[in-house]
Design a protein around this motif. Structure first.
Motif, short mmCIF file in Angstrom:
data_model
loop_
_atom_site.label_atom_id
_atom_site.label_comp_id
_atom_site.label_asym_id
_atom_site.label_seq_id
_atom_site.Cartn_x
_atom_site.Cartn_y
_atom_site.Cartn_z
N SER A 280 55.16 -4.23 13.75
CA SER A 280 55.05 -4.64 15.16
C SER A 280 53.66 -5.18 15.49
N LEU A 281 52.68 -4.92 14.61
CA LEU A 281 51.32 -5.42 14.83
C LEU A 281 51.08 -6.79 14.23
N VAL A 282 52.09 -7.34 13.54
CA VAL A 282 51.92 -8.64 12.90
C VAL A 282 51.51 -9.74 13.89
N PRO A 283 52.05 -9.76 15.12
CA PRO A 283 51.58 -10.80 16.05
C PRO A 283 50.08 -10.73 16.32
N GLN A 284 49.49 -9.53 16.24
CA GLN A 284 48.05 -9.40 16.42
C GLN A 284 47.28 -9.66 15.13
N LEU A 285 47.92 -9.36 13.98
CA LEU A 285 47.25 -9.48 12.69
C LEU A 285 48.26 -10.01 11.67
N PRO A 286 48.47 -11.33 11.62
CA PRO A 286 49.54 -11.89 10.79
C PRO A 286 49.48 -11.52 9.32
N MET A 287 48.28 -11.27 8.75
CA MET A 287 48.20 -10.94 7.34
C MET A 287 48.96 -9.66 7.00
N LEU A 288 49.28 -8.86 8.00
CA LEU A 288 50.02 -7.63 7.75
C LEU A 288 51.42 -7.91 7.18
N ALA A 289 51.99 -9.05 7.53
CA ALA A 289 53.35 -9.36 7.05
C ALA A 289 53.40 -9.33 5.53
N ASP A 290 52.44 -9.97 4.89
CA ASP A 290 52.39 -9.96 3.42
C ASP A 290 51.86 -8.64 2.89
N ALA A 291 50.89 -8.05 3.56
CA ALA A 291 50.30 -6.81 3.08
C ALA A 291 51.31 -5.67 3.08
N LEU A 292 52.21 -5.66 4.04
CA LEU A 292 53.19 -4.57 4.15
C LEU A 292 54.44 -4.79 3.31
N ARG A 293 54.63 -6.00 2.82
CA ARG A 293 55.89 -6.31 2.12
C ARG A 293 56.16 -5.37 0.94
N PRO A 294 55.19 -5.09 0.06
CA PRO A 294 55.49 -4.17 -1.05
C PRO A 294 55.93 -2.78 -0.57
N ALA A 295 55.27 -2.27 0.48
CA ALA A 295 55.65 -0.95 0.98
C ALA A 295 57.05 -0.96 1.57
N ILE A 296 57.41 -2.03 2.27
CA ILE A 296 58.75 -2.13 2.85
C ILE A 296 59.80 -2.22 1.75
N GLU A 297 59.51 -3.01 0.72
CA GLU A 297 60.47 -3.14 -0.39
C GLU A 297 60.64 -1.81 -1.12
N GLN A 298 59.55 -1.07 -1.29
CA GLN A 298 59.63 0.24 -1.93
C GLN A 298 60.43 1.20 -1.07
N TRP A 299 60.24 1.15 0.24
CA TRP A 299 60.98 2.02 1.16
C TRP A 299 62.48 1.78 1.04
N ARG A 300 62.88 0.52 0.92
CA ARG A 300 64.32 0.21 0.81
C ARG A 300 64.94 0.86 -0.41
N LEU A 301 64.14 1.10 -1.45
CA LEU A 301 64.67 1.69 -2.69
C LEU A 301 64.76 3.20 -2.61
N GLN A 302 64.13 3.81 -1.60
CA GLN A 302 64.10 5.27 -1.50
C GLN A 302 65.40 5.79 -0.87
N PRO A 303 65.78 7.03 -1.21
CA PRO A 303 66.95 7.62 -0.54
C PRO A 303 66.66 7.84 0.94
N PHE A 304 67.68 7.92 1.74
CA PHE A 304 67.54 8.16 3.17
C PHE A 304 66.72 9.42 3.41
N ALA A 305 65.80 9.36 4.34
CA ALA A 305 64.84 10.47 4.54
C ALA A 305 65.50 11.77 4.95
N GLY A 306 66.68 11.69 5.52
CA GLY A 306 67.35 12.91 5.95
C GLY A 306 68.11 13.62 4.85
N GLY A 307 68.03 13.08 3.62
CA GLY A 307 68.73 13.73 2.51
C GLY A 307 70.03 13.05 2.19
#
Length: 307
Positions: A280-307
């Motif tokens: 949500s901060l990308v409009p203020q700091l556009p470089m975050l879009a690329d910087a966060l991409r690896p973390a987002i991709e890794q999150w998608r591979l993780q099991p749902f946090a609720g178990g």
């Protein structure tokens, strides 16, 4: 960068210079050291650095910032008084947040950084155990897990509903479902302790293995902006098994408890959602879009946090 970024930097710089002059500092050689989430200004030739946060989540104005900054100043000043290796608040200005021209800023002792040193995060993870040992004796009060920024996460996920260009609706739906599971444990100390009966203590709050800086006089702990009460695992979130093992080895030497696997899963899950929320901060700091991409991709591979 957003169109107003140069103006934002200039306004933060001017505010820091004006505040420095008000304190009677010679600021004739002022220069910007760093400009990302904060504009960091050396008020040269005075040995004073002003840190001016400029990229903030909605609702986090100067008043809210000042409360967090006051806690940071108090904790770091106390650590310095105990002889711990930190970058201390500047002794040349009052030890309190300064509000000027819509910004809330803090002032720190100028410290030369050895830029050529390659960070060793595994080694630094061991040093975090030493920091935790020192922080155990801190006598002040700190909010529970404020480093998780639950208000920011809640607000950011709501804002991202209108930005499918930043986060796919399917990802947003998963993030919102996970947050409903995790949010009660983040917001309520009693609920957390019922689920995870581990000792709580002051923690750095903001990835301390990244925030150990090399100087000519040795390594110093820095950037305690998210200092909180919480489990020690919070400070090792997302650093992986090598760093966790390095921490545990040093913790054993110091007589501290080892990291708890269940708590690590919890803090890693919360950390993943904070990464999602930071989109949500990308409009203020556009470089975050690329910087966060690896973390987002890794999150998608993780099991749902609720178990």
């Amino acid at each position: 960068m957003p169109a107003d970024a140069p103006d934002r930097t200039a306004r933060a710089l001017n505010a820091a210079v004006a505040a420095g002059r008000d304190f009677g500092l010679d600021v004739s050689g002022t220069r910007v050291l760093h400009d990302l989430f904060s504009v960091v200004v050396h008020l040269a030739p005075a040995p004073v650095v002003a840190r001016v946060p400029v990229v903030l989540p909605p609702g986090s104005g100067p008043t809210a910032q000042a409360a967090r900054q006051r806690a940071e100043l108090d904790v770091v000043a106390w650590l310095a008084e105990q002889g711990q290796p930190v970058i201390p608040p500047s002794p040349l200005v009052p030890r309190e947040p300064v509000q000027r021209d819509g910004f809330s800023m803090t002032f720190w002792q100028f410290t030369e950084i050895v830029e050529t040193t390659e960070p060793d995060y595994v080694r630094n993870a061991g040093l975090v155990a030493d920091l935790h040992q020192a922080l155990r004796a801190y006598p002040g009060e700190l909010p529970f897990l404020s480093a998780a920024e639950p208000q920011m996460v809640t607000g950011a996920l709501a804002d991202l509903a209108a930005r499918p260009d930043l986060l796919d609706p399917a990802d947003l739906a998963r993030a919102q479902q996970e947050w409903e599971v995790l949010k009660p444990l983040v917001r309520d100390r009693t609920a957390f302790e019922a689920e995870y009966p581990v000792e709580l203590q002051p923690v750095h709050g903001d990835a301390p293995p990244f925030n150990i800086v090399p100087t000519p006089d040795g390594e110093l702990y820095a950037d305690f902006e998210l200092v909180s009460l919480g489990p020690v695992e919070w400070d090792l979130a997302a650093f992986g098994s090598e760093c966790e093992a390095a921490y545990d080895r040093r913790a054993q030497e110091l007589g501290l408890r080892a990291l708890d696997e269940q708590v690590l899963r919890f803090v890693n899950a919360v950390g993943n959602l904070r990464s999602v929320a930071c989109l949500s901060l990308v409009p203020q700091l556009p470089m975050l879009a690329d910087a966060l991409r690896p973390a987002i991709e890794q999150w998608r591979l993780q099991p749902f946090a609720g178990g």
